[in-house]
Design a protein around this motif. Structure first.
Motif: not given
Length: 455
Positions: A81-108
């Motif tokens: 079961g996804a841990s609290p911090a990991a779940t919250a981070a995944d919510m942020l990831a959905a909100g941030w809507d980043q494409n993790a193709f490379n450091a140009v599309t999302s350095p973070a």
């Protein structure tokens, strides 16, 4: 923007309400699949629908069909079961809507993957120079590892498989245990090697490759491009191949050693189980899930490779319009995806939340609870057929028909959810303990229900 804030808060509130309900709600109950389908299959409206109405309709439609896989008494597949911090981070990831193709599309996103990858290698005892691809699951991780293996063993034979393909290439022989996971076979199909290239190596009484049998198999296939798929964590018994002896044998024959460690690789992160994966670091590639025993959100897994050059050669590509491509291999260079969700944020958060000691405690606690499960059912007179070395327990209730009845009754009861499997020609109950929130009380409650239903 105030409307967006309210909508996101409502969504988070629904998610939190569901998580709070997990300790008490039925794990799995019979579902009217047709009714569930009808609830979703409303006509698509011509006009837009307000977002808050869409959210309410989604919650109402999905509710009856949710299985409490994130809860403490789900023991079916190897699911954490996804841990609290990991779940919250995944919510942020959905909100941030980043494409993790490379450091140009999302350095973070790329920085998070790099940091989490370094932590993962340290936890598992892998070489620091190992490359890490953040992929969707064990299937993708096995495919990436075997793609790197295909590249290297054919390059060693003087063949550029990325340029020429497999037509006319020296044949690649693949050796794997008779009880390998089915994703290995599918990876061979996807990579064009085919399952006919696979030579099944006999396994011991617990489903691990017998080193002597591997030595014979390597001798029998003779010289040439060779890949050996080893296993850390048999899907039924939890058994681990003798990785040290196996890797030494493979390398003596000039082959590539790949380890399918979807859940069993985590044994390396705990002092009490580390001996089971002795020699792990000698392999050439490794597949491991994060959404299983590490309790990260779906879909998170890792493709590790001791030869980053082979990993990138097998998976990466460049194009004139892709700004930032062609540099140091990272992110999409190490996976089969271009548009990638930023799953590294949740992995970073989950590892940061647990720390080294937390990961070790999670692994050792699940193993102890699996033994408690086995002891409780054995004391009731039922047959535990495997050596409980990790988090897997196989139980027989007499004949196959009775075992299936007990498994079905347990699933329908809803107190816990256990799976059924066929191992060595027998139908058995399969119990996997992988959730960080499972307690001794959860195990004892589940054992009591299984005893009652079996009676």
């Amino acid at each position: 923007m105030d409307e967006i804030t309210d909508l996101f808060r409502r969504a988070a509130g629904h998610a939190a309400d569901y998580r709070r309900s997990l300790p008490d709600r039925p794990v799995g109950v019979p579902v009217d699949q047709a009714a569930l389908t009808r609830a979703f299959a409303v006509p698509l409206a011509d006009a837009p629908t307000p977002p808050e109405q869409v959210l309410a309709e989604l919650v109402a439609a999905a509710g009856p069909g949710l299985v409490a896989t994130a809860g403490p008494r789900y023991f079916g597949f190897v699911i954490g079961g996804a841990s609290p911090a990991a779940t919250a981070a995944d919510m942020l990831a959905a909100g941030w809507d980043q494409n993790a193709f490379n450091a140009v599309t999302s350095p973070a996103a790329v920085a998070a993957e790099a940091a989490a990858g370094t932590w993962l290698k340290d936890l598992l005892g892998l070489p620091a120079s190992t490359s890490v691809g953040f992929v969707t699951g064990g299937q993708a991780a096995n495919t990436a590892g075997l793609a790197a293996a295909r590249h290297q063993v054919l390059a060693d034979a003087g063949w550029d498989v990325e340029r020429y393909g497999l037509h006319g290439a020296p044949p690649v022989r693949v050796l794997a245990g008779a009880e390998r996971h089915a994703t290995v076979d599918r990876s061979l199909r996807l990579l064009g090697l085919g399952t006919d290239a696979l030579h099944a190596v006999p396994t011991d009484g617990q489903g691990a490759i017998a080193p002597d049998a591997l030595a014979v198999a390597l001798r029998d296939v003779g010289p040439g491009p060779t890949v050996v798929c080893l296993q850390a964590g048999n899907v039924n018994t939890g058994a681990v191949d003798d990785l040290r002896r196996a890797c030494e044998l493979v390398h003596r024959h000039g082959g590539w050693a790949h380890v399918d460690g979807a859940f069993g690789l985590w044994a390396a992160a705990a002092p009490g189980t580390r001996h089971l994966v002795d020699g792990l670091e000698l392999a050439d590639s490794w597949a491991c899930d994060g959404h299983k025993w590490l309790n990260l959100p779906y879909d998170t897994a890792f493709a590790f490779c001791a030869r980053p050059d082979a990993h990138a050669a097998a998976m990466s590509y460049t194009a004139a319009y892709l700004v930032g491509s062609g540099g140091v291999p990272a992110a999409a260079d190490l996976t089969a995806e271009s548009s990638r969700r930023a799953r590294g944020f949740a992995a970073w958060a989950g590892l940061r939340e647990l720390g080294r000691d937390g990961v070790a405690a999670l692994v050792e606690r699940c193993c102890a609870l699996a033994r408690r499960f086995a002891d409780g059912l054995a004391a009731a007179g039922f047959e535990v057929v495997n050596d409980v070395v990790l988090n897997q327990v196989l139980v027989g209730f007499g004949d196959d028909a009775r075992t299936d009845r007990v498994v079905g009754a347990a699933q329908a009861d809803g107190t816990c959810w256990v799976g059924g499997t066929t191992w060595r020609g027998r139908r058995l109950m399969r119990i996997s303990v992988s959730n960080a929130t499972t307690t001794e009380a959860d195990v004892d409650r589940s054992v009591a229900v299984i005893r009652r239903l079996a009676g």
